[in-house]
Write an enzyme that holds these catalytic residues in place. Structure first.
Site, PDB file in Angstrom:
ATOM      1  N   LYS A  12       1.204 -22.300  11.764  1.00  8.29           N
ATOM      2  CA  LYS A  12       2.576 -21.790  11.762  1.00  8.29           C
ATOM      3  C   LYS A  12       2.650 -20.648  10.755  1.00  8.29           C
ATOM      4  O   LYS A  12       2.367 -20.828   9.567  1.00  8.29           O
ATOM      5  CB  LYS A  12       3.564 -22.889  11.388  1.00  8.29           C
ATOM      6  N   THR A  57       2.256 -26.978  15.442  1.00  6.25           N
ATOM      7  CA  THR A  57       2.660 -26.023  14.408  1.00  6.25           C
ATOM      8  C   THR A  57       4.064 -26.328  13.910  1.00  6.25           C
ATOM      9  O   THR A  57       4.393 -26.048  12.757  1.00  6.25           O
ATOM     10  CB  THR A  57       2.574 -24.578  14.913  1.00  6.25           C
ATOM     11  N   GLN A 213     -10.716   6.195  -7.509  1.00  5.36           N
ATOM     12  CA  GLN A 213     -11.795   5.200  -7.534  1.00  5.36           C
ATOM     13  C   GLN A 213     -12.100   4.768  -8.970  1.00  5.36           C
ATOM     14  O   GLN A 213     -12.322   3.583  -9.246  1.00  5.36           O
ATOM     15  CB  GLN A 213     -13.062   5.770  -6.886  1.00  5.36           C
ATOM     16  N   ASN A 239      -3.225   6.345  -1.999  1.00  5.37           N
ATOM     17  CA  ASN A 239      -2.886   7.492  -2.844  1.00  5.37           C
ATOM     18  C   ASN A 239      -1.565   8.077  -2.353  1.00  5.37           C
ATOM     19  O   ASN A 239      -1.498   8.701  -1.298  1.00  5.37           O
ATOM     20  CB  ASN A 239      -3.993   8.543  -2.785  1.00  5.37           C
ATOM     21  N   HIS A 241       0.558  10.690  -2.332  1.00  4.95           N
ATOM     22  CA  HIS A 241       0.399  12.088  -2.713  1.00  4.95           C
ATOM     23  C   HIS A 241       1.718  12.750  -3.102  1.00  4.95           C
ATOM     24  O   HIS A 241       2.756  12.542  -2.465  1.00  4.95           O
ATOM     25  CB  HIS A 241      -0.215  12.874  -1.547  1.00  4.95           C
TER      26      HIS A 241
END
Length: 285
Positions: A12, A57, A213, A239, A241
């Site tokens: 679920k 579920t 990095q 990133n 920008h």
């Protein structure tokens, strides 16, 4: 040609759960999105439709709510309780994976029962309980951070398609998605989470970045340095920008002050920082 059933699981997904702990007039809110995935001896239901080994579920959803009645505590603790229950109570289930997203609410002033939704990231956790052992991965996602200087990007490969200019002073912004796997369980899950979050933020702020990095590695290393019980951390850093706007058509200069914040496309930097002396985790992150 032989055809066989491969790995499988069911459960679920995204059970919305809010619990209010009422300590007199002063309340505390726990707001969760819970997902359960079970696997085990389930070949029959796939091949013949035999459901005799299937825990519905809907029952899984009800279990989450019933367990919350006794209290939630920290999400990792709640996941350990649920995972153990599903595996030990059902002979056909050999592995339970319980995932959490926890949404934070801040108290409004000192009011005992009034809150506003916190936008500083979402706490996450994944607990995997199986016959082979237990694995806990804590984390956070959507923690948006920015350095307005102390970031550079230059010396990269340039070919016939390169148009990006080098820079020695840029905005560095990202939305941190971090997950860390515990080698040993901390005495206090909440304290461990807050320590890891603080270390991620501190490393981001203190690193003079020559690349995202480099920042990723600094963030991961600081978390491992501060908490020996964490075996590895995985980071995904988009990133976000910020491009300097050309104001020269209007007769204006732009001394690194006015930017266009682009939402896409974006660079996506991903990596793992881990301890070499510990085995790699094998559960789903």
């Amino acid at each position: 040609m032989a055809i066989t059933l491969g790995g499988n699981q069911y459960g679920k997904a995204e059970v919305r759960l809010v619990r209010v702990d009422r300590d007199g007039e002063r309340h505390r809110v726990t707001d969760l999105n819970v997902s359960v995935a079970l696997s085990g001896d389930l070949t029959g239901t796939h091949l013949t439709g035999d459901n005799s080994k299937v825990l519905p579920t809907d029952t899984q959803k009800n279990t989450v709510y019933a367990f919350a009645r006794d209290g939630i505590g920290e999400v990792e603790e709640f996941g350990l309780r649920l995972g153990e229950h599903f595996v030990r109570s059902q002979p056909s289930i050999h592995r339970a994976r319980v995932g959490f997203e926890q949404y934070s609410w801040d108290r409004i002033g000192d009011r005992p029962h009034s809150f506003s939704r916190n936008g500083s990231g979402t706490r996450t956790a994944v607990v995997t309980w199986s016959e082979d052992g237990v694995q806990v991965v804590s984390g956070l996602t959507g923690l948006t951070v920015m350095n307005t200087t102390d970031s550079e990007f230059w010396g990269y490969i340039k070919d016939g398609y390169t148009t990006l200019p080098e820079t020695h002073d840029r905005i560095l912004a990202t939305a941190v998605d971090a997950k860390w796997r515990h080698h040993t369980h901390p005495a206090d899950w909440a304290e461990s989470f807050e320590q890891a979050k603080d270390d991620l933020l501190t490393a981001f702020a203190e690193t003079h970045s020559l690349s995202l990095q480099q920042t990723l590695y600094a963030m991961g290393r600081r978390v491992l340095d501060k908490q020996p019980g964490i075996a590895e951390i995985r980071l995904a850093l988009p990133n976000k920008h910020h491009f300097l706007v050309d104001l020269s058509p209007f007769g204006l200069d732009n001394p690194n002050e006015v930017f266009f914040a682009a939402d896409r496309p974006y660079g996506l930097i991903e990596g793992t920082v881990r301890r070499d002396d510990l085995p790699e985790g094998d559960a789903v992150w």
